[in-house]
Design an enzyme around this catalytic site. Structure first.
Site, short mmCIF file in Angstrom:
data_model
loop_
_atom_site.label_atom_id
_atom_site.label_comp_id
_atom_site.label_asym_id
_atom_site.label_seq_id
_atom_site.Cartn_x
_atom_site.Cartn_y
_atom_site.Cartn_z
N ALA A 164 0.86 -1.22 0.00
CA ALA A 164 0.00 0.00 0.00
C ALA A 164 0.88 1.25 0.00
O ALA A 164 0.62 2.20 -0.75
CB ALA A 164 -0.90 -0.01 1.22
N LYS A 167 17.83 -25.58 -13.16
CA LYS A 167 17.20 -25.29 -14.45
C LYS A 167 15.77 -24.80 -14.17
O LYS A 167 14.87 -25.58 -13.89
CB LYS A 167 17.16 -26.53 -15.33
N LYS A 209 27.54 -26.65 -16.73
CA LYS A 209 28.30 -25.83 -17.69
C LYS A 209 29.79 -25.94 -17.39
O LYS A 209 30.19 -25.91 -16.22
CB LYS A 209 27.91 -24.35 -17.57
N1 LIG Z 1 16.42 -22.56 -17.51
C1 LIG Z 1 17.57 -22.22 -16.90
O1 LIG Z 1 17.59 -22.01 -15.69
C2 LIG Z 1 18.81 -22.11 -17.71
C3 LIG Z 1 18.74 -22.26 -19.10
C4 LIG Z 1 19.90 -22.16 -19.87
C5 LIG Z 1 19.89 -22.31 -21.31
O2 LIG Z 1 18.81 -22.54 -21.93
C6 LIG Z 1 21.15 -22.20 -22.01
C7 LIG Z 1 21.21 -22.37 -23.41
C8 LIG Z 1 22.45 -22.25 -24.03
F1 LIG Z 1 22.54 -22.42 -25.35
C9 LIG Z 1 23.61 -21.97 -23.31
C10 LIG Z 1 23.54 -21.81 -21.92
C11 LIG Z 1 22.32 -21.93 -21.29
O3 LIG Z 1 22.28 -21.77 -19.91
C12 LIG Z 1 21.13 -21.88 -19.22
N2 LIG Z 1 21.20 -21.72 -17.88
C13 LIG Z 1 20.08 -21.82 -17.11
N3 LIG Z 1 20.21 -21.65 -15.77
#
Ligand SMILES: NC(=O)c1cc2c(=O)c3cc(F)ccc3oc2nc1N
Length: 325
Positions: free
Chosen positions: A33, A112, A284
């Site tokens: 609010a 993800k 990654k």
């Molecule tokens: N949904 C997600 O939380 C998530 C999705 C992607 C991606 O789709 C993705 C796609 C790529 F080509 C490269 C890195 C990526 O890194 C990502 N990192 C994340 N944390």
């Protein structure tokens, strides 16, 4: 007149601070609010002095004109999709491919988030565009809707000439439950899951409706990161936080795939403890030099893979079905 300009500056500062407390620090200091009252006052003052409105003013988050249809926008670099791993064997296979290129590797593992990719563009520190993934090369311009998302900064903390950010737009579970409850009470159809609700809300042509949907955003990537002096994925996540983005805090670094596998299995069991839906983890390669050596396939990076959680046994309760034979 001058004190009205000072009032405008003070209101903007208070609203931006409140926004930061709410979205970045998850510790709201003022009530909704109070926030609304400050916003109302700023909207009125800006209506009196339209020449004082700036693109990063908090009033730009309120949502405005209804778009007729979407303009398409071509991404600076294509948005690729992730290859999937469904079991530890797939993850070991991924690691074998990586190890052909480099014996020692560090992996960053992120949740993800089950939402949809949103690409953001900033020029001279100001957000100038938000776009959906689309087909990976051409997406829909959803800038008006993205401006209503409080966890996406309208202005960067450190101005750079140009910055492209990628992340996941999503609807928190609490917002999803409330939205479906409201829709049920209004006799409208409900959304099947938060991902669909987020997609529907982001692709709204009326950004005022988007503003009510309480969408959220986790940033996870910047383009041309090396030019910003960043050398790995951890640098990127740190940089994004410094610039004012919300980064999902659950990321971890591992130095071998067996530790990654153990973590994946642990998280599969804990997947429901977060206030948002996740459908797996993203693994990654941390160092950019190794990412570049690994490169890409036609549609996916070779330096990342998504581990999909096993489908859950959901007891479908079949009730009130009388089978007349
Ligand atoms: N949904 C997600 O939380 C998530 C999705 C992607 C991606 O789709 C993705 C796609 C790529 F080509 C490269 C890195 C990526 O890194 C990502 N990192 C994340 N944390």
């Amino acid at each position: 007149m001058q004190d009205e300009f000072e009032r405008i500056a003070m209101l903007r500062k208070k609203l931006e601070e409140a926004n930061k407390q709410y979205y970045e620090l998850d510790q709201p200091r003022i009530t909704d609010a109070e926030y609304d009252a400050l916003m109302r006052e700023l909207l009125d003052l800006e209506a009196k002095h339209p020449d004082r409105v700036t693109p990063d003013s908090p009033t730009q988050r309120v949502g405005g004109a209804v778009a007729k249809e979407y303009t398409k926008v071509r991404h600076l670099e294509p948005l690729l999709s992730l290859d999937n791993a469904f079991d530890p064997g797939d993850l070991r296979e991924f690691d074998r491919r990586v190890s052909h290129v480099s014996a020692s590797v560090e992996y960053v593992v992120e949740l993800k988030i089950d939402g949809l990719t949103v690409a953001l563009t900033y020029e001279d520190g100001l957000m100038v565009r938000g776009a959906t993934r689309g087909d990976g090369s051409v997406g829909e311009d959803i800038t008006a809707n993205v401006k209503t998302m409080g966890s996406i900064p309208l202005r960067l903390n450190k101005t750079v000439p140009r910055l492209s950010v990628r992340g996941e737009g999503y609807m928190p579970k609490a917002s999803f439950a409330r939205l479906n409850q409201d829709r049920e009470e209004e006799g409208q159809s409900t959304f099947a899951n938060p991902r669909n609700a987020a997609a529907g809300s982001l692709r709204q042509l009326n950004s005022r409706i988007t503003a009510e949907r309480k969408l959220d955003y986790f940033a996870y990537q910047v383009l041309s990161a090396k030019e910003l002096g960043l050398h790995n994925q951890i640098d990127v996540l740190t940089y994004l936080k410094e610039q004012g983005f919300v980064v999902n805090p659950e990321y971890k670094v591992f130095s071998n795939i067996e530790e990654v596998i153990t973590y994946c299995e642990l998280m599969a069991a804990e997947r429901h403890r977060f206030p948002y839906d996740i459908d797996g983890l993203v693994i990654k390669v941390n160092e950019f030099d190794l990412q570049q050596e690994l490169g890409f396939t036609a549609k996916s990076p070779r330096w990342a893979i998504s581990y999909k959680f096993p489908a859950e046994q959901v007891e479908t309760v079949i009730e009130d079905i009388i089978i007349r034979v």
